[in-house]
Design an enzyme around this catalytic site. Structure first.
Site, PDB file in Angstrom:
ATOM      1  N   ASP A 478       0.830  -1.204   0.000  1.00 20.43           N
ATOM      2  CA  ASP A 478       0.000   0.000   0.000  1.00 20.43           C
ATOM      3  C   ASP A 478       0.865   1.255   0.000  1.00 20.43           C
ATOM      4  O   ASP A 478       2.064   1.218   0.329  1.00 20.43           O
ATOM      5  CB  ASP A 478      -0.920  -0.030   1.232  1.00 20.43           C
ATOM      6  CG  ASP A 478      -2.255   0.635   0.988  1.00 20.43           C
ATOM      7  OD1 ASP A 478      -2.346   1.456   0.052  1.00 20.43           O
ATOM      8  OD2 ASP A 478      -3.203   0.343   1.731  1.00 20.43           O
ATOM      9  N   ASP A 548     -10.621   2.079  -3.591  1.00 19.16           N
ATOM     10  CA  ASP A 548     -11.211   1.776  -2.282  1.00 19.16           C
ATOM     11  C   ASP A 548     -12.728   1.749  -2.356  1.00 19.16           C
ATOM     12  O   ASP A 548     -13.385   1.395  -1.372  1.00 19.16           O
ATOM     13  CB  ASP A 548     -10.773   2.814  -1.241  1.00 19.16           C
ATOM     14  CG  ASP A 548      -9.443   2.445  -0.590  1.00 19.16           C
ATOM     15  OD1 ASP A 548      -8.958   1.326  -0.826  1.00 19.16           O
ATOM     16  OD2 ASP A 548      -8.890   3.281   0.152  1.00 19.16           O
TER      17      ASP A 548
HETATM   18  C1  GLA Z   1      -5.770   1.885   2.161  1.00 19.76           C
HETATM   19  C2  GLA Z   1      -6.183   0.750   1.266  1.00 19.76           C
HETATM   20  C3  GLA Z   1      -7.253  -0.069   1.924  1.00 19.76           C
HETATM   21  C4  GLA Z   1      -6.741  -0.600   3.246  1.00 19.76           C
HETATM   22  C5  GLA Z   1      -6.266   0.544   4.105  1.00 19.76           C
HETATM   23  C6  GLA Z   1      -5.586   0.058   5.356  1.00 19.76           C
HETATM   24  O1  GLA Z   1      -6.808   2.801   2.325  1.00 19.76           O
HETATM   25  O2  GLA Z   1      -6.600   1.237   0.022  1.00 19.76           O
HETATM   26  O3  GLA Z   1      -7.649  -1.133   1.085  1.00 19.76           O
HETATM   27  O4  GLA Z   1      -5.701  -1.513   3.010  1.00 19.76           O
HETATM   28  O5  GLA Z   1      -5.343   1.377   3.424  1.00 19.76           O
HETATM   29  O6  GLA Z   1      -5.154   1.092   6.143  1.00 19.76           O
END
Ligand code: GLA
Length: 712
Positions: A478, A548
């Site tokens: 990430d 997301d």
């Molecule tokens: C980001 C990612 C999510 C999740 C969060 C965790 O927002 O896009 O899918 O993994 O971080 O903190």
């Protein structure tokens, strides 16, 4: 004439790259200027003066080196510079130690090879069944050599380009504008299509006329970004999903980028693309070279669907890591929207038990597992298991999960550090920052300075410690904020404008080292969803978390937009909770499952209660996902309809025997007319049997001709 299979070199230094379907052609003019001749449908030969740029008499214009009727402003070129009777945006602009900012690179020689050299430190497309032409240009005054590299593929209507600059002199040259490509199109009225957005609404498509002046799509955020994807289509106004020509571009780069589209006073359209020149300069020292990111360019004459087919097969076969090509992705459960930060060995193992019975194949432990990480204010950088939540460590939890017959995945955000962390306390100088300015935060975190080798070493060691256990099958990588106060303590004052690019070189070095060390581990690229979804990252990580936005209606446009360039194999999706945590919309499980179907990596992010409440339905969706996994990872995807309220997609298995049709109607009204959707690419004579849910009785058959010509 020297004849090679894909590259022909004719008299007068004419270069013709052709696979029989497309041609890319240029020549060195008698003055030594590389003149672009053609990028489009294949032409049999280029010894034809019709392709040569005219030199018409024009009143009140400039004359290159006092040569009558030779005006570079009106000549299509391969790698134009500024100030030599061409005042459009150049592809290269630099200044030598004398303060001279007028470059003049001229043709010197060429080489052809069947091996495409990999770019040093940057992602490159593979080159199966291809030939590569390198054309050398030389500016003797600057002592600068420019190597333009072109690769043409036998099986893809794609040309890749990259550029290397070598300082052969004894004085530094300051590069402040070095694009990877230039394409000068004939005068005409064109449209462009680009993809913009923001968090949780990535890949919104925008099509409009190429205006006079300049239209720029760029990111100066230190990541390719969700605001603008590093891809672009330029096409005649008549091109639509099913008909017409287009040229399209995708950068293999994940940092600051720019696409410039400029329509000149003579209506010619210039497109150049590469690293964003804003806040960029590079000191090219004597004897050193600078390599520009690679760009891939497609020509297609069968509409935007045809264009997407070319990109999909190119990305599948030449971009994503070979070990994951055509490999079905496991169905998974991700702990994020099920547990957020409130996760422990106990809850994880209990999730594993529940999901195994549903038919889930992999359990992914998302955020919240490392030292002190109870919310998003702390702990990034401290990549050690939280002993309160995982007393025996994360690897031990992984072992337990794997003993239940599941694969195990783990979330990291390696490029970040929280202010409240042991790492920041001991290395405050390790973040991207400038002197005497309070650093801005994003999600309350700072960016680690990956241009600094010590930072990369620390991160490699931490990741290695987990992956070398052999218990981790998948990593979600990430990256949740973009850059501010761009600077580094690791580089001199004069080199601060190199930092954003050096950061990307650092990311690529770390990512390539770790993925090469653990080739069996499936990496998923995530950046708050699609904040860095590009061909650069896909070169190392076979799939990405596109957004997301897990609510399916919100996802329709995101997936539709992404599908112009990116194949289903590169996208991950899951059935999330309802009502949605992103936009509050409640959508049936069936629709959540149907939209997620069109991504190769499919799973769930539901808590234990939701799993138990929907037990039977989830079992059936997961088993459908499993049995269709091969078709989705390697099948062909078409966009059939998108009017803002209705969206339809078709996915056809590689052998053409199975066709999946998705039709989504967002807001319905009573008593609507019956509409038909024409399917694409079916075998006219074959019979297709309709497989539908059990409550709809019967399995009627239709011919391919009926479905394609009349519709379903
Ligand atoms: C980001 C990612 C999510 C999740 C969060 C965790 O927002 O896009 O899918 O993994 O971080 O903190």
């Amino acid at each position: 004439m020297t004849t090679k299979r894909l590259i022909l070199v004719g008299e007068g230094e004419r270069f013709h790259l052709t696979n029989g379907s497309i041609s890319y052609a240029f020549r060195a003019s008698p003055e030594g200027i590389l003149e672009h001749l053609h990028f489009g449908k294949a032409v049999p030969n280029i010894e034809n003066s019709a392709l040569e740029p005219r030199r018409p008499y024009r009143a009140a214009t400039l004359e290159y080196e006092a040569q009558l009727n030779y005006l570079l402003d009106d000549i299509p070129q391969e790698y134009p510079v500024f100030g030599r009777s061409d005042n459009r945006v150049p592809t290269l602009h630099g200044i030598n130690a004398d303060g001279n900012s007028t470059l003049s690179p001229l043709y010197s020689r060429y080489e052809i090879s069947s091996e495409k050299p990999l770019l040093s430190g940057l992602p490159s497309a593979r080159s199966d069944n291809s030939e590569t032409l390198t054309v050398f240009l030389k500016d003797s005054l600057f002592d600068l050599e420019i190597r333009l590299q072109y690769t043409v593929y036998a099986e893809h209507d794609v040309i890749t380009r990259s550029v290397e600059l070598i300082n052969g002199g004894d004085q530094p040259i300051s590069l402040n504008h070095v694009y990877s490509t230039n394409l000068d199109l004939c005068a005409g009225d064109y449209d462009l299509l680009h993809f913009r957005g923001s968090w949780a609404r990535e890949f919104e498509q925008e099509r409009h006329a190429v205006p006079h002046g300049r239209f720029v799509v760029e990111s100066n955020k230190g990541a390719s970004s969700n605001a603008h994807n590093p891809t672009l289509v330029v096409m005649p106004k008549t091109t639509d999903e099913h008909h017409g020509e287009s040229v399209s571009f995708a950068l293999l780069y994940s940092g600051n980028f720019a696409f410039n589209v400029e329509k000149s006073e003579f209506e010619a359209v210039r497109i150049n693309a590469g690293i964003s020149p804003f806040n960029f300069s590079w000191k090219l020292n004597p004897g050193r070279s600078f390599v520009c990111p690679e760009v891939a360019q497609v020509y297609c004459d069968s509409g935007l669907n045809g264009m997407s087919q070319i990109w999909h097969s190119f990305i599948n076969q030449q971009i994503v890591p070979t070990q994951f090509v055509d490999i079905p992705r496991p169905t998974y459960l991700n702990s994020w929207e099920a547990h957020y930060f409130d996760i422990s060995e106990e809850s994880l193992v209990s999730l594993a038990e529940t999901t195994r019975d549903l038919g889930v194949e992999m359990l992914v432990l998302d955020d919240g597992w490392f030292k002190g990480r109870d919310d998003d204010k702390t702990s990034l950088g401290d990549w050690f298991a939280d002993e309160r939540k995982f007393p025996k460590g994360v690897v031990s939890a992984a072992k337990q999960v794997k003993e239940m017959g599941l694969k195990f995945g783990l979330w990291f955000e390696p490029e970040m550090v929280s202010e409240q962390s042991d790492l920041f306390a001991s290395h405050p100088d390790w973040i991207v920052q400038v002197p005497n300015r309070k650093p801005s935060t994003g999600r309350q975190q700072y960016i680690l300075d990956l241009s600094n080798a010590s930072v990369r070493e620390y991160l490699f060691e931490r990741l290695h410690a987990f992956l070398s256990s052999g218990e981790i099958d998948y990593v979600k990588w990430d990256m949740n904020r973009t850059m501010t106060e761009v600077g580094s303590t690791a580089w001199s004052k004069e080199q601060q404008q190199e930092v954003a690019h050096r950061y990307m070189l650092g990311v690529y070095e770390l990512v390539s080292k770790i993925t090469e060390a653990f080739p069996q581990v499936l990496f998923e690229n995530c950046a708050s969803g699609g904040n860095r979804f590009d061909l650069g990252m896909l070169t190392y990580m076979a799939q990405g978390w596109v957004s997301d936005m897990s609510e399916p209606i919100g996802r329709l446009e995101i997936f539709n937009g992404a599908s112009y360039f990116y194949p289903a194999s590169t996208m991950a999706s899951y059935i999330g909770p309802q009502p949605s945590h992103q936009n509050g919309r409640a959508v049936s499980l069936q629709t959540r499952a149907d939209v997620a179907f069109f991504c190769a990596a499919r799973g769930l992010s539901l808590n234990r209660d939701d799993l138990l409440d929907n037990n039977e339905a989830l079992k059936s969706h997961l088993s459908h996902y499993k049995s269709t996994a091969q078709d989705v990872v390697e099948g062909q995807l078409y966009r059939l309809l998108n009017d803002g309220n209705q969206v339809a997609w078709q996915l056809t298995s590689r052998d053409g025997k199975r066709v999946y049709l998705g039709y989504f109607h967002i807001l319905s009204k009573p008593n609507l007319p019956l509409r038909r959707i024409k399917l694409i690419g079916l075998n006219s004579d074959a019979k297709y049997r309709l497989v539908q849910p059990a409550w709809q009785h019967g399995q009627p058959s239709y011919s391919g001709a009926e479905l394609g010509n009349y519709g379903f």
